[in-house]
Design a protein around this motif. Structure first.
Motif, PDB file in Angstrom:
ATOM      1  N   VAL A   1      44.307  63.180  39.271  1.00  0.00           N
ATOM      2  CA  VAL A   1      45.712  63.306  38.867  1.00  0.00           C
ATOM      3  C   VAL A   1      46.590  63.455  40.100  1.00  0.00           C
ATOM      4  N   GLY A   2      47.561  62.558  40.244  1.00  0.00           N
ATOM      5  CA  GLY A   2      48.458  62.610  41.388  1.00  0.00           C
ATOM      6  C   GLY A   2      49.904  62.572  40.965  1.00  0.00           C
ATOM      7  N   GLY A   3      50.749  63.290  41.691  1.00  0.00           N
ATOM      8  CA  GLY A   3      52.172  63.282  41.423  1.00  0.00           C
ATOM      9  C   GLY A   3      52.968  62.936  42.659  1.00  0.00           C
TER      10      GLY A   3
ATOM     11  N   GLY B   1      51.800  60.155  38.436  1.00  0.00           N
ATOM     12  CA  GLY B   1      53.135  60.466  37.955  1.00  0.00           C
ATOM     13  C   GLY B   1      54.200  60.222  39.009  1.00  0.00           C
ATOM     14  N   PHE B   2      55.311  59.613  38.572  1.00  0.00           N
ATOM     15  CA  PHE B   2      56.432  59.320  39.469  1.00  0.00           C
ATOM     16  C   PHE B   2      57.740  59.589  38.740  1.00  0.00           C
TER      17      PHE B   2
ATOM     18  N   ALA C   1      52.793  57.491  34.597  1.00  0.00           N
ATOM     19  CA  ALA C   1      53.880  58.124  33.860  1.00  0.00           C
ATOM     20  C   ALA C   1      55.109  58.188  34.761  1.00  0.00           C
ATOM     21  N   THR C   2      56.285  57.931  34.187  1.00  0.00           N
ATOM     22  CA  THR C   2      57.535  58.104  34.925  1.00  0.00           C
ATOM     23  C   THR C   2      58.439  59.041  34.141  1.00  0.00           C
ATOM     24  N   ALA C   3      59.124  59.906  34.858  1.00  0.00           N
ATOM     25  CA  ALA C   3      59.958  60.910  34.205  1.00  0.00           C
ATOM     26  C   ALA C   3      61.091  60.275  33.408  1.00  0.00           C
ATOM     27  N   ASP C   4      61.620  59.150  33.908  1.00  0.00           N
ATOM     28  CA  ASP C   4      62.732  58.518  33.199  1.00  0.00           C
ATOM     29  C   ASP C   4      62.299  57.421  32.221  1.00  0.00           C
TER      30      ASP C   4
ATOM     31  N   GLY D   1      57.572  60.460  30.643  1.00  0.00           N
ATOM     32  CA  GLY D   1      57.217  61.873  30.719  1.00  0.00           C
ATOM     33  C   GLY D   1      56.458  62.184  31.988  1.00  0.00           C
ATOM     34  N   PHE D   2      55.454  63.041  31.846  1.00  0.00           N
ATOM     35  CA  PHE D   2      54.739  63.551  33.002  1.00  0.00           C
ATOM     36  C   PHE D   2      53.234  63.291  32.862  1.00  0.00           C
TER      37      PHE D   2
END
Length: 252
Positions: A112-114, A140-141, A162-165, A172-173
């Motif tokens: 898992v990477g953010g 996640g980005f 996953a993208t926050a927007d 999502g996250f």
């Protein structure tokens, strides 16, 4: 530890995300995924403090390492100006990396990477793949323009973004993706923002390892600028005791 490296190539692979390939003598080192280099970004006294940047790829056969970073402050923006053929002053390798020996051939692990925590996980996934470990990746980005290394991770296993927007992949996250795919893995490995690591540390039911991102002064344990607390009441230095810690070891 002090090395003079030569910039072989540099490219912008996402919005303000740069990949820099450095050639330097690697034969005397045992490099582990999750370790980092401390880079002097220029000869100017304005940038006297080095910047810690994780190693995203190791090519010992060609004596090359790749570092991947976001150009957001004056130091990293200066590093992004480096041209091919220039000399780069680095301290390496620093820190304790991931314990890849803990994952056995045939096991299935979650990676898992953010954001800018994604780069060191690429070398990790590559080495786990070489050991016969199955990997699933969740990256996640913030937005589509920030996404990088998706295709690279797909070469080693199933990969979710996953993208926050919501402009790419799952809106999502990383935790939203994990909620969909489940937690039926033997171990997890993670690197990214502290808020993401805290959630994983508290909710993932299996053993795992997390890598912390932190500002550093010296990079080798002298300045005490990157101290964090452990859950058993001690203090540890992220630069030398980490940046990788076992799940549940440190206060997030």
């Amino acid at each position: 530890m002090l090395q003079l490296a030569t910039a072989i190539s540099k490219s912008e692979i996402a919005d303000n995300i740069y990949e820099l390939v450095l050639k330097t003598a690697l034969g005397k080192y045992t490099l582990r995924p999750g370790q980092f280099v401390h880079v002097r970004v220029s000869k100017s006294v304005e940038h006297v403090l080095r910047r810690p940047i994780s190693i995203s790829n190791i090519d010992k056969g060609n004596n090359e390492i790749t570092i991947t970073f976001r150009a957001e402050g004056p130091g990293t923006k200066k590093l992004a100006e480096i041209k091919e053929g220039e000399t780069v002053d680095v301290l390496m390798p620093l820190g304790n990396g991931y314990n890849i020996e803990s994952a056995k051939a045939g096991e299935h692990v979650l990676i898992v990477g953010g954001g800018i925590g994604v780069p060191p996980l690429y070398e990790l996934s590559k080495q786990l793949h070489e050991r016969g470990v199955k990997t699933t990746h969740v990256l996640g980005f913030n937005s589509r323009k920030d996404v990088f290394y998706e295709a690279d991770f797909k070469a080693f296993g199933e990969t979710y973004v996953a993208t926050a927007d919501g402009t790419y992949g799952t809106k999502g996250f990383v935790t939203d993706v994990i909620g969909e795919i489940g937690t039926g893995f033997d171990k997890f490995y993670a690197c990214g923002p502290k808020v993401m690591l805290k959630v994983l540390d508290e909710t993932m039911p299996m053993d795992g390892f997390i890598s912390l991102e932190e500002r550093m002064g010296c990079g080798f344990g002298v300045c005490y600028a990157c101290v964090c607390d452990t859950k058993d009441g001690r203090q540890v230095k992220i630069c030398t005791d980490g940046p990788v810690f076992e799940k549940g070891a440190v206060v997030l």
